[in-house]
Write an enzyme that holds these catalytic residues in place. Structure first.
Site, PDB file in Angstrom:
ATOM      1  N   HIS A 403       0.827  -1.204   0.000  1.00 46.76           N
ATOM      2  CA  HIS A 403       0.000   0.000   0.000  1.00 46.76           C
ATOM      3  C   HIS A 403       0.859   1.250   0.000  1.00 46.76           C
ATOM      4  O   HIS A 403       2.058   1.200   0.258  1.00 46.76           O
ATOM      5  CB  HIS A 403      -1.026  -0.019   1.125  1.00 46.76           C
ATOM      6  CG  HIS A 403      -0.507   0.224   2.514  1.00 46.76           C
ATOM      7  ND1 HIS A 403      -0.546   1.474   3.104  1.00 46.76           N
ATOM      8  CD2 HIS A 403      -0.001  -0.601   3.448  1.00 46.76           C
ATOM      9  CE1 HIS A 403      -0.092   1.386   4.343  1.00 46.76           C
ATOM     10  NE2 HIS A 403       0.249   0.139   4.584  1.00 46.76           N
ATOM     11  N   ASP A 413       6.065   2.526   7.286  1.00 48.39           N
ATOM     12  CA  ASP A 413       4.714   2.045   6.976  1.00 48.39           C
ATOM     13  C   ASP A 413       3.995   3.056   6.111  1.00 48.39           C
ATOM     14  O   ASP A 413       3.478   4.046   6.622  1.00 48.39           O
ATOM     15  CB  ASP A 413       3.964   1.819   8.288  1.00 48.39           C
ATOM     16  CG  ASP A 413       2.580   1.245   8.086  1.00 48.39           C
ATOM     17  OD1 ASP A 413       2.212   0.936   6.942  1.00 48.39           O
ATOM     18  OD2 ASP A 413       1.860   1.114   9.087  1.00 48.39           O
ATOM     19  N   GLU A 450      -5.083   1.474   2.639  1.00 50.79           N
ATOM     20  CA  GLU A 450      -4.918   0.263   3.475  1.00 50.79           C
ATOM     21  C   GLU A 450      -5.109   0.611   4.928  1.00 50.79           C
ATOM     22  O   GLU A 450      -5.645  -0.179   5.710  1.00 50.79           O
ATOM     23  CB  GLU A 450      -3.528  -0.336   3.248  1.00 50.79           C
ATOM     24  CG  GLU A 450      -3.295  -1.667   3.970  1.00 50.79           C
ATOM     25  CD  GLU A 450      -2.814  -1.540   5.414  1.00 50.79           C
ATOM     26  OE1 GLU A 450      -2.795  -2.559   6.118  1.00 50.79           O
ATOM     27  OE2 GLU A 450      -2.469  -0.430   5.852  1.00 50.79           O
ATOM     28  N   GLU A 451      -4.649   1.809   5.314  1.00 52.18           N
ATOM     29  CA  GLU A 451      -4.706   2.177   6.735  1.00 52.18           C
ATOM     30  C   GLU A 451      -6.140   2.246   7.247  1.00 52.18           C
ATOM     31  O   GLU A 451      -6.390   2.146   8.437  1.00 52.18           O
ATOM     32  CB  GLU A 451      -3.981   3.513   6.968  1.00 52.18           C
ATOM     33  CG  GLU A 451      -2.483   3.462   6.699  1.00 52.18           C
ATOM     34  CD  GLU A 451      -1.715   2.553   7.658  1.00 52.18           C
ATOM     35  OE1 GLU A 451      -2.339   1.919   8.531  1.00 52.18           O
ATOM     36  OE2 GLU A 451      -0.480   2.471   7.512  1.00 52.18           O
ATOM     37  N   ASP A 479       4.129  -4.873   3.295  1.00 49.88           N
ATOM     38  CA  ASP A 479       3.546  -3.636   3.827  1.00 49.88           C
ATOM     39  C   ASP A 479       4.718  -2.774   4.277  1.00 49.88           C
ATOM     40  O   ASP A 479       5.228  -1.953   3.512  1.00 49.88           O
ATOM     41  CB  ASP A 479       2.585  -4.010   4.961  1.00 49.88           C
ATOM     42  CG  ASP A 479       1.788  -2.831   5.483  1.00 49.88           C
ATOM     43  OD1 ASP A 479       2.360  -1.733   5.580  1.00 49.88           O
ATOM     44  OD2 ASP A 479       0.605  -2.998   5.814  1.00 49.88           O
ATOM     45  N   HIS A 566       2.912   4.568  13.092  1.00 50.02           N
ATOM     46  CA  HIS A 566       1.748   5.458  12.934  1.00 50.02           C
ATOM     47  C   HIS A 566       1.890   6.803  13.656  1.00 50.02           C
ATOM     48  O   HIS A 566       0.894   7.456  13.954  1.00 50.02           O
ATOM     49  CB  HIS A 566       0.449   4.765  13.383  1.00 50.02           C
ATOM     50  CG  HIS A 566       0.009   3.662  12.459  1.00 50.02           C
ATOM     51  ND1 HIS A 566      -1.171   2.989  12.630  1.00 50.02           N
ATOM     52  CD2 HIS A 566       0.589   3.135  11.356  1.00 50.02           C
ATOM     53  CE1 HIS A 566      -1.301   2.072  11.672  1.00 50.02           C
ATOM     54  NE2 HIS A 566      -0.238   2.146  10.893  1.00 50.02           N
TER      55      HIS A 566
END
Ligand SMILES: *[C@@H]1O[C@H](CO)[C@@H](O)[C@H](O)[C@H]1NC(C)=O
Ligand SMILES: *[C@@H]1O[C@H](CO)[C@@H](O)[C@H](O)[C@H]1NC(C)=O
Ligand SMILES: *[C@@H]1O[C@H](CO)[C@@H](O)[C@H](O)[C@H]1NC(C)=O
Ligand SMILES: *[C@@H]1O[C@H](CO)[C@@H](O)[C@H](O)[C@H]1NC(C)=O
Ligand SMILES: *[C@@H]1O[C@H](CO)[C@@H](O)[C@H](O)[C@H]1NC(C)=O
Ligand SMILES: *[C@@H]1O[C@H](CO)[C@@H](O)[C@H](O)[C@H]1NC(C)=O
Length: 769
Positions: A403, A413, A450-451, A479, A566
């Site tokens: 993603h 990420d 995707e998140e 990922d 994140h």
């Protein structure tokens, strides 16, 4: 180093300009220095040489073909094989850490949440890079989906007897020496996607990791959670399940923080930028709704700007999404809230690393005033694809996916994966220029959103369900490609051997000349069975391929310890300092990911091994039997259906192994692709369709979308990997109630799994009963 004075371009047009500039830069680099002129001269020379010898070549070819017809033994298959392996070896030699670093820097220039202009710019970047590398069949696929953004957040703490109200800023702080962190105003405020809007003023209760057992413990302590605002720490289960468990316990709102015990360094170590650990003001964003795909279109593809599609009514939607509001907060803010709690002491293992005299559970006396307002809105998202068409079997697909959307800058990420995917595109583009074309079609997929719950991949898989069902060979997901040292992977078991072989061909970037395989083997105490995880849990884009369609899948990553996950600090500087200082781990992942794709795409016989699958099924059955025993299961519940079907599966596997030997014999004897392709194709189809047989049209109980009966999520933790998910859930229920109806339901689930294994055996066997 990234300079904070770099120009900030954000509109679509500007980003197009920017994308063009990047490409100029790349073409200037030494790697691409072969000038066009030199190429033309070479080509002209070649054309002349070819013309002069054309007559001879045609005559020679005619002679060979006719001899071949007569004797049928000239070995085109063999020579082709050698060439193929040469291409694969070349692929592994083409690694380049500099271009990966360059791509990562470009991709993570700005925060790029799904649905924003910044993320459309990354789509443009990926598309134009695919094309620049010669993958001309590259395109976008958009969907209009429900996403969610924060409109306003407010959190204040009051305590009886304390005059001043504490208002939390809810902002991650700049850290010295990290120019990215100074741009926190560009990042999306910390929030939980799909949290409903809501206000609550209530006493606080500490619920540890928010697991079912934590709430049970609170009940035993006599702590009343009804109407309270709970504070939980991240770390053991999916945040959406923390919210779900809290709502079930009667809480009115949830705040979730990252406890220093789980996310920060010791006092002497310190945190980022000194170490990899999360600063005290760091906050973990994320979704609290994990059902894959657009919540408005469960099970069917979302529409787009050109094509409308059915959407759930607002009321139906509301019943699916979380029922109480939540916010993620920092350790710094959690510390103040936790200090305001009285009540019983928390059990010892509930204590974390906050600076408190003691962890108490409340309830209160601290009172939080919590307000969150969400903007849930339908916006376009954009998947990007590059297709390298197969020469002999264009309708068989090997899919590689990653993603692109990120909560903030996304250096780990997910754009470590995107930069790696672009390096694969570069290498495959080069091979193609040298004349390579895969046997089967290879598809590079760059997913959006995707998140928010694997939205981009899920909508696409739902839209292409039947083609994928009948034609997809495997899906290989990356990922976060790199978060640190050490190779980690999960896979469906028929791909285990392929994974091992691939890692034997790639040198460990941290311990050269040792191979990745050798380090990986050593890290698992030389136990082959411990090396490969399984894909029962959701949480990335493989979910729809495996759990919905039954496509064999692999998920790969380097490094599993990534405290800035994140947060604002998941940026290029963190990667350069801690994740992969020389970008050589990225090169290793590109090597492994790409060589797996090449083997799946090129080998005549698919490199699948179902013996591993049978062994795994056997070990799940043995584990299940000890669980049944421990739960006091009545003797009429039997696992013998599982044993019977596993034994049938083993018989089918021995048959297919004998057939495979025969097909290899054909290869060394006959030369003509046309002659042997149909047999091999039929054989390969049995290998790839056997995984589909593990799916069931009814799906898991209460989760009809999740069709895979061997691997799936359990209800209490959607990140948790589980084998035989329906069996383990019904066992749990039966053990809790000891009702005869529940024991029968358990037996039913055992039968269902055994029938799925029977179907897989039949597909592998390949003959009608
Ligand atoms: C828990 O607290 C709520 C709200 O204050 C109250 O209505 C309820 O009666 C309490 N439950 C128990 C068992 O004390
Ligand atoms: C809670 O906070 C909101 C927003 O700051 C404010 O309007 C409201 O009056 C507060 N409620 C209480 C009971 O303090
Ligand atoms: C919600 O988000 C959409 C899409 O980004 C935007 O157009 C709209 O203005 C936002 N609504 C509010 C109230 O800000
Ligand atoms: C390997 O063995 C060590 C020492 O017994 C143990 O601490 C570690 O957890 C083991 N690792 C794995 C992956 O099993
Ligand atoms: C690429 O690798 C070389 C050799 O290991 C190293 O000197 C260089 O700094 C690396 N490049 C980047 C961008 O890390
Ligand atoms: C479950 O029920 C059966 C019969 O209804 C009974 O014999 C058995 O003792 C019960 N088991 C437990 C653990 O309560």
């Amino acid at each position: 180093m990234k300079s904070s004075s770099a120009p900030q371009l954000s509109s679509g047009h500007d980003s197009l300009e920017r994308a063009r500039m990047f490409h100029l830069n790349i073409e200037d680099s030494a790697e691409m220095s072969t000038s066009l002129l030199a190429l033309r001269v070479k080509r002209m020379a070649l054309v002349k040489a070819c013309l002069s010898s054309a007559v001879f070549i045609i005559a020679a070819a005619l002679f060979v073909v006719s001899m071949n017809r007569v004797f049928g033994s000239w070995n085109l298959g063999k020579s082709n094989q050698r060439t193929r392996n040469e291409y694969h070896r070349d692929y592994l030699k083409m690694g380049c850490n500099e271009t990966i670093a360059m791509h990562l820097r470009r991709l993570t220039d700005e925060p790029h949440v799904a649905g924003t202009a910044e993320n459309f710019a990354t789509a443009e970047y990926v598309l134009s890079t695919f094309k620049m590398y010669g993958l001309s069949d590259a395109y976008y696929k958009d969907y209009n989906v429900l996403l969610s953004y924060p409109l306003s957040r407010s959190l204040t703490l009051s305590s009886p007897g304390v005059e001043t109200l504490r208002r939390f800023e809810l902002r991650e702080k700049e850290v010295k020496g990290d120019p990215y962190s100074s741009r926190s105003s560009k990042a999306i405020p910390s929030f939980h996607a799909y949290s409903p809007s809501g206000t609550s003023v209530a006493e606080v209760v500490y619920v540890n990791y928010g697991r079912v057992e934590d709430f049970r413990a609170l009940e035993r302590m006599g702590v009343n959670v009804t109407g309270a605002i709970v504070i939980a720490r991240h770390g053991k289960i999916f945040r959406g399940d923390i919210v779900k468990n809290s709502a079930r316990a009667g809480a009115s709102a949830v705040v979730i923080y990252s406890d220093p015990f789980d996310f920060a360094g010791t006092v002497s170590e310190g945190n980022y930028p000194l170490t990899k650990w999360l600063p005290r003001s760091g906050v973990q964003r994320g979704t609290v709704f994990q059902k894959p795909g657009d919540p408005q279109s469960p099970g069917w593809p979302s529409g787009s700007s050109t094509r409308d599609s059915e959407r759930l009514s607002a009321n139906d939607l509301k019943t699916m999404l979380p029922s109480i509001p939540s916010l993620p907060i920092s350790a710094e803010d959690a510390q103040v809230i936790m200090k305001s709690l009285g009540g019983p002491l928390a059990p010892p293992h509930w204590h974390g690393g906050l600076d408190l005299a003691a962890y108490r559970v409340g309830r209160g006396p601290g009172i939080l005033n919590f307000t969150y307002v969400a903007n849930q809105t339908t916006v376009p998202i954009r998947n990007v694809f590059a297709v390298i068409k197969g020469r002999y079997e264009p309708d068989r697909y090997v899919l590689l996916g990653n993603h692109r959307d990120a909560w903030t800058f996304g250096a780990v990420d997910p754009n470590s994966g995107t930069a790696t995917l672009l390096d694969i595109a570069r290498r495959l583009g080069k091979l193609a220029k040298q004349g390579w074309q895969p046997r089967r079609t290879i598809v590079l997929c760059s997913w959006d959103a995707e998140e928010y719950g694997s939205v981009g991949s899920t909508e696409w898989v739902e839209e292409n369900y039947d083609l994928l069902y009948s034609r997809a060979v495997a899906y290989i997901n990356v990922d976060c490609a790199v978060a640190g040292p050490g190779f980690f992977t999960s896979a469906t078991p028929q791909l285990d051997n392929l994974l091992r072989e691939a890692t034997k061909q790639v040198v460990d970037p941290d311990y050269a000349p040792q191979t990745v395989y050798e380090s990986w083997f050593a890290a698992n105490n030389k136990s082959e069975s411990a090396m490969i995880g399984r894909l029962g849990g959701g949480g990335s884009d493989f979910t729809s391929f495996l759990h919905h369609v039954g496509v064999p899948a692999i998920d790969i990553y380097y490094g599993n310890d990534y405290p800035v996950y994140h947060s604002l600090y998941d940026n290029y500087m963190w990667m350069e300092k801690f994740g992969d200082p020389q970008f050589r781990r990225h090169v290793a992942v590109a090597g492994i990911w790409g060589i797996i794709a090449l083997k799946l795409g090129d080998e005549d016989i698919l490199p699948f091994n179902y013996e591993n699958y049978a062994d795994e099924l056997q070990s799940y059955t043995v584990a299940l039997e000890s669980q049944l025993k421990a739960a006091g299961t009545p003797p009429h519940v039997s696992t013998s259906p599982l044993h019977d079907s596993i034994s049938d599966l083993r018989m089918a596997i021995s048959k297919i192994k004998i057939e495979e030997k025969g097909l290899q014999g054909i290869e060394s004897h006959f030369s003509d692709f046309q002659y042997w392709t149909p047999q091999r194709r039929a054989f390969n189809d049995r290998l790839l369709m056997a995984e589909r047989a593990f799916t069931d049209s009814e799906g898991l109980p209460g989760k009809p979308w999740n069709k895979h009966l061997i691997y799936g999520e359990t209800n209490e933790n959607e990140y948790g990997s589980s084998s035989f998910p329906a069996i383990s859930e019904s066992l749990q229920k039966a053990a809790q109630t000891n009702a005869s109806k529940q024991w029968l339901a358990l037996q039913h689930e055992i039968w269902r799994v055994s029938r799925a294994i029977d179907r897989a055996a039949r597909v592998l066997h390949g003959e009608l009963t």
